[in-house]
Write a protein that holds these residues in place. Structure first.
Motif, PDB file in Angstrom:
ATOM      1  N   VAL A 157      13.322  93.168 100.843  1.00 25.94           N
ATOM      2  CA  VAL A 157      12.359  92.567  99.909  1.00 25.94           C
ATOM      3  C   VAL A 157      12.789  92.881  98.470  1.00 25.94           C
ATOM      4  O   VAL A 157      12.227  93.772  97.821  1.00 25.94           O
ATOM      5  CB  VAL A 157      10.929  93.088 100.162  1.00 25.94           C
ATOM      6  CG1 VAL A 157       9.937  92.328  99.284  1.00 25.94           C
ATOM      7  CG2 VAL A 157      10.540  92.960 101.631  1.00 25.94           C
ATOM      8  N   PRO A 158      13.788  92.164  97.942  1.00 25.67           N
ATOM      9  CA  PRO A 158      14.168  92.384  96.543  1.00 25.67           C
ATOM     10  C   PRO A 158      13.057  91.915  95.607  1.00 25.67           C
ATOM     11  O   PRO A 158      12.255  91.060  95.961  1.00 25.67           O
ATOM     12  CB  PRO A 158      15.428  91.527  96.388  1.00 25.67           C
ATOM     13  CG  PRO A 158      15.309  90.476  97.439  1.00 25.67           C
ATOM     14  CD  PRO A 158      14.588  91.113  98.589  1.00 25.67           C
ATOM     15  N   PHE A 159      13.006  92.478  94.408  1.00 29.50           N
ATOM     16  CA  PHE A 159      11.991  92.069  93.445  1.00 29.50           C
ATOM     17  C   PHE A 159      12.563  92.169  92.039  1.00 29.50           C
ATOM     18  O   PHE A 159      13.522  92.898  91.787  1.00 29.50           O
ATOM     19  CB  PHE A 159      10.731  92.931  93.567  1.00 29.50           C
ATOM     20  CG  PHE A 159      10.946  94.406  93.279  1.00 29.50           C
ATOM     21  CD1 PHE A 159      10.753  94.918  92.000  1.00 29.50           C
ATOM     22  CD2 PHE A 159      11.355  95.266  94.289  1.00 29.50           C
ATOM     23  CE1 PHE A 159      10.951  96.266  91.736  1.00 29.50           C
ATOM     24  CE2 PHE A 159      11.557  96.622  94.027  1.00 29.50           C
ATOM     25  CZ  PHE A 159      11.353  97.115  92.754  1.00 29.50           C
ATOM     26  N   GLU A 160      11.954  91.417  91.114  1.00 25.59           N
ATOM     27  CA  GLU A 160      12.424  91.407  89.736  1.00 25.59           C
ATOM     28  C   GLU A 160      11.593  92.356  88.890  1.00 25.59           C
ATOM     29  O   GLU A 160      10.378  92.460  89.057  1.00 25.59           O
ATOM     30  CB  GLU A 160      12.350  89.998  89.152  1.00 25.59           C
ATOM     31  CG  GLU A 160      12.879  89.912  87.720  1.00 25.59           C
ATOM     32  CD  GLU A 160      12.965  88.482  87.204  1.00 25.59           C
ATOM     33  OE1 GLU A 160      12.955  88.304  85.968  1.00 25.59           O
ATOM     34  OE2 GLU A 160      13.042  87.560  88.042  1.00 25.59           O
ATOM     35  N   ALA A 161      12.264  93.043  87.969  1.00 24.37           N
ATOM     36  CA  ALA A 161      11.595  93.963  87.049  1.00 24.37           C
ATOM     37  C   ALA A 161      12.114  93.730  85.640  1.00 24.37           C
ATOM     38  O   ALA A 161      13.264  93.344  85.438  1.00 24.37           O
ATOM     39  CB  ALA A 161      11.847  95.417  87.465  1.00 24.37           C
ATOM     40  N   ARG A 162      11.252  93.957  84.659  1.00 22.04           N
ATOM     41  CA  ARG A 162      11.658  93.915  83.248  1.00 22.04           C
ATOM     42  C   ARG A 162      12.012  95.325  82.807  1.00 22.04           C
ATOM     43  O   ARG A 162      11.267  96.271  83.055  1.00 22.04           O
ATOM     44  CB  ARG A 162      10.517  93.363  82.389  1.00 22.04           C
ATOM     45  CG  ARG A 162      10.825  93.326  80.895  1.00 22.04           C
ATOM     46  CD  ARG A 162       9.763  92.536  80.145  1.00 22.04           C
ATOM     47  NE  ARG A 162       8.436  93.128  80.282  1.00 22.04           N
ATOM     48  CZ  ARG A 162       7.939  94.036  79.441  1.00 22.04           C
ATOM     49  NH1 ARG A 162       8.664  94.453  78.426  1.00 22.04           N
ATOM     50  NH2 ARG A 162       6.720  94.513  79.628  1.00 22.04           N
ATOM     51  N   ILE A 163      13.151  95.473  82.164  1.00 22.38           N
ATOM     52  CA  ILE A 163      13.616  96.782  81.713  1.00 22.38           C
ATOM     53  C   ILE A 163      13.176  96.987  80.270  1.00 22.38           C
ATOM     54  O   ILE A 163      13.471  96.160  79.404  1.00 22.38           O
ATOM     55  CB  ILE A 163      15.143  96.897  81.829  1.00 22.38           C
ATOM     56  CG1 ILE A 163      15.589  96.662  83.279  1.00 22.38           C
ATOM     57  CG2 ILE A 163      15.622  98.269  81.351  1.00 22.38           C
ATOM     58  CD1 ILE A 163      17.085  96.547  83.455  1.00 22.38           C
ATOM     59  N   VAL A 164      12.480  98.087  79.999  1.00 20.60           N
ATOM     60  CA  VAL A 164      11.996  98.340  78.643  1.00 20.60           C
ATOM     61  C   VAL A 164      12.796  99.422  77.926  1.00 20.60           C
ATOM     62  O   VAL A 164      12.728  99.529  76.708  1.00 20.60           O
ATOM     63  CB  VAL A 164      10.493  98.686  78.632  1.00 20.60           C
ATOM     64  CG1 VAL A 164       9.672  97.507  79.138  1.00 20.60           C
ATOM     65  CG2 VAL A 164      10.203  99.930  79.477  1.00 20.60           C
ATOM     66  N   ASP A 165      13.555 100.253  78.651  1.00 19.79           N
ATOM     67  CA  ASP A 165      14.519 101.123  77.989  1.00 19.79           C
ATOM     68  C   ASP A 165      15.599 101.533  78.984  1.00 19.79           C
ATOM     69  O   ASP A 165      15.383 101.557  80.192  1.00 19.79           O
ATOM     70  CB  ASP A 165      13.868 102.335  77.323  1.00 19.79           C
ATOM     71  CG  ASP A 165      13.292 103.333  78.309  1.00 19.79           C
ATOM     72  OD1 ASP A 165      14.076 103.951  79.054  1.00 19.79           O
ATOM     73  OD2 ASP A 165      12.070 103.510  78.332  1.00 19.79           O
ATOM     74  N   ILE A 166      16.791 101.844  78.449  1.00 18.22           N
ATOM     75  CA  ILE A 166      17.950 102.087  79.300  1.00 18.22           C
ATOM     76  C   ILE A 166      18.905 103.040  78.605  1.00 18.22           C
ATOM     77  O   ILE A 166      18.948 103.111  77.370  1.00 18.22           O
ATOM     78  CB  ILE A 166      18.656 100.746  79.638  1.00 18.22           C
ATOM     79  CG1 ILE A 166      19.741 100.938  80.710  1.00 18.22           C
ATOM     80  CG2 ILE A 166      19.235 100.107  78.384  1.00 18.22           C
ATOM     81  CD1 ILE A 166      20.289  99.618  81.250  1.00 18.22           C
ATOM     82  N   SER A 167      19.653 103.801  79.384  1.00 18.57           N
ATOM     83  CA  SER A 167      20.714 104.658  78.876  1.00 18.57           C
ATOM     84  C   SER A 167      21.824 104.682  79.921  1.00 18.57           C
ATOM     85  O   SER A 167      21.722 104.040  80.970  1.00 18.57           O
ATOM     86  CB  SER A 167      20.192 106.077  78.633  1.00 18.57           C
ATOM     87  OG  SER A 167      20.066 106.780  79.865  1.00 18.57           O
ATOM     88  N   ARG A 168      22.870 105.453  79.647  1.00 15.51           N
ATOM     89  CA  ARG A 168      23.933 105.595  80.648  1.00 15.51           C
ATOM     90  C   ARG A 168      23.439 106.354  81.864  1.00 15.51           C
ATOM     91  O   ARG A 168      24.052 106.291  82.932  1.00 15.51           O
ATOM     92  CB  ARG A 168      25.134 106.329  80.053  1.00 15.51           C
ATOM     93  CG  ARG A 168      25.901 105.533  79.012  1.00 15.51           C
ATOM     94  CD  ARG A 168      27.144 106.250  78.570  1.00 15.51           C
ATOM     95  NE  ARG A 168      28.156 106.241  79.625  1.00 15.51           N
ATOM     96  CZ  ARG A 168      29.184 107.081  79.663  1.00 15.51           C
ATOM     97  NH1 ARG A 168      29.329 107.993  78.723  1.00 15.51           N
ATOM     98  NH2 ARG A 168      30.073 107.011  80.640  1.00 15.51           N
ATOM     99  N   GLY A 169      22.335 107.087  81.737  1.00 17.59           N
ATOM    100  CA  GLY A 169      21.833 107.868  82.853  1.00 17.59           C
ATOM    101  C   GLY A 169      20.855 107.137  83.742  1.00 17.59           C
ATOM    102  O   GLY A 169      20.628 107.527  84.881  1.00 17.59           O
ATOM    103  N   GLY A 170      20.256 106.058  83.227  1.00 17.03           N
ATOM    104  CA  GLY A 170      19.273 105.352  84.043  1.00 17.03           C
ATOM    105  C   GLY A 170      18.378 104.469  83.208  1.00 17.03           C
ATOM    106  O   GLY A 170      18.645 104.205  82.033  1.00 17.03           O
ATOM    107  N   MET A 171      17.308 104.015  83.816  1.00 19.33           N
ATOM    108  CA  MET A 171      16.335 103.158  83.149  1.00 19.33           C
ATOM    109  C   MET A 171      15.003 103.880  83.136  1.00 19.33           C
ATOM    110  O   MET A 171      14.399 104.131  84.178  1.00 19.33           O
ATOM    111  CB  MET A 171      16.234 101.805  83.878  1.00 19.33           C
ATOM    112  CG  MET A 171      17.546 101.011  83.829  1.00 19.33           C
ATOM    113  SD  MET A 171      17.525  99.462  84.758  1.00 19.33           S
ATOM    114  CE  MET A 171      17.656 100.059  86.453  1.00 19.33           C
ATOM    115  N   GLY A 172      14.552 104.241  81.927  1.00 18.53           N
ATOM    116  CA  GLY A 172      13.324 105.010  81.805  1.00 18.53           C
ATOM    117  C   GLY A 172      12.078 104.194  82.041  1.00 18.53           C
ATOM    118  O   GLY A 172      11.001 104.744  82.230  1.00 18.53           O
ATOM    119  N   GLY A 173      12.214 102.876  82.007  1.00 18.98           N
ATOM    120  CA  GLY A 173      11.050 102.040  82.225  1.00 18.98           C
ATOM    121  C   GLY A 173      11.397 100.707  82.846  1.00 18.98           C
ATOM    122  O   GLY A 173      12.034  99.863  82.219  1.00 18.98           O
ATOM    123  N   MET A 174      11.024 100.509  84.110  1.00 22.52           N
ATOM    124  CA  MET A 174      11.110  99.209  84.773  1.00 22.52           C
ATOM    125  C   MET A 174       9.683  98.764  85.042  1.00 22.52           C
ATOM    126  O   MET A 174       8.898  99.471  85.674  1.00 22.52           O
ATOM    127  CB  MET A 174      11.866  99.291  86.107  1.00 22.52           C
ATOM    128  CG  MET A 174      13.337  99.590  86.004  1.00 22.52           C
ATOM    129  SD  MET A 174      14.256  99.153  87.536  1.00 22.52           S
ATOM    130  CE  MET A 174      13.116  99.590  88.835  1.00 22.52           C
TER     131      MET A 174
END
Length: 249
Positions: free
Chosen positions: A153-170
């Protein structure tokens, strides 16, 4: 009281390198009590407007399963906080960065002063800091992620912040529930004009949030499992295309 600040807050030094996920109530309580003794500052970003609620821990009650934080000096921040279903708090100590989601904010009184009470968090992440910056994504950048793209069950998310370590907000559909520790394989990170990036991620926290239009959504912070190929080129676009906007903020 801690004075809240309002800004675009587009970059934050101290993305995740490595981290430990705590679920033990004893360990979570111990870490929170130490933050209270150290009078460490806690911050929580409220909504998508870049509004920060800054506070300190006043009380941690493991028997009652709650903790209490101080009011901000900004009435708008206090009002906005109490309207949230949950928020994500960030703090730092000598060992690194601490992050946890807190639910059920309610008005309280501590030592005769107004305060805010929360339920004790179910999970807490302690991460070492590293030099890579975290970038808050401008609304017109439309950075998206097809999470678990090859899963059932894939789903779409909006990314609100990102770094080389990960995404702090999906930000994604409120009907999807992701527990801390969940692994999402082959997540496809997409931005117009850039080649999609594939990444495996681990969920670090999940919280319910209110959108600016009043609708509900889920927000998760995730850590990359390994360094995704192409992440430096993607982050480089934010440095070049949105650098002027960040400097103005």
């Amino acid at each position: 009281m801690i004075k809240a600040v309002y800004s675009e807050h587009t970059r934050e030094d101290g993305a995740h390198a490595t981290g430990v996920l705590f679920r033990s109530r004893i360990e979570i309580t111990r870490i929170l009590q130490q933050l209270a003794r150290d009078r460490a500052v806690l911050s929580a970003e409220i909504g998508d407007a870049g509004q920060l609620f800054l506070t300190r821990l006043l009380q941690v009650d493991p028997a009652g399963e709650f903790f209490v934080v101080d009011y901000s000096e900004e009435r708008r921040a206090n009002t906005a906080l109490l309207e949230q279903l949950s928020v994500v708090f960030h703090a730092s100590d000598k060992r690194g960065r601490i992050e946890f989601a807190a639910t059920a904010p309610s008005e309280a009184v501590f030592a005769g002063d107004p305060a805010v009470r929360f339920a004790l968090p179910q999970a807490l992440v302690r991460s070492q800091l590293r030099e890579h910056p975290r970038f808050k994504i401008p609304l017109d950048a439309s950075l998206r992620c097809i999470a678990d793209s090859t899963g059932v069950v894939p789903f779409e998310a909006r990314i609100v912040d990102i770094s080389r370590g990960g995404m702090g907000g999906m930000i994604y559909d409120p009907g999807i529930k992701l527990a801390p520790g969940t692994i999402l394989r082959d997540c496809k990170i997409m931005m117009s004009g850039s080649k999609p990036i594939l990444a495996d991620v681990e969920v670090r926290y999940t919280a319910s949030v209110l959108q600016p239009d009043g609708s509900l959504a889920q927000r998760s912070g995730v850590k990359f499992l390994g360094e995704p190929e192409g992440i430096d080129a993607l982050l480089g676009r934010f440095v070049i295309e949105f650098g002027d906007e960040r400097r103005k903020s």
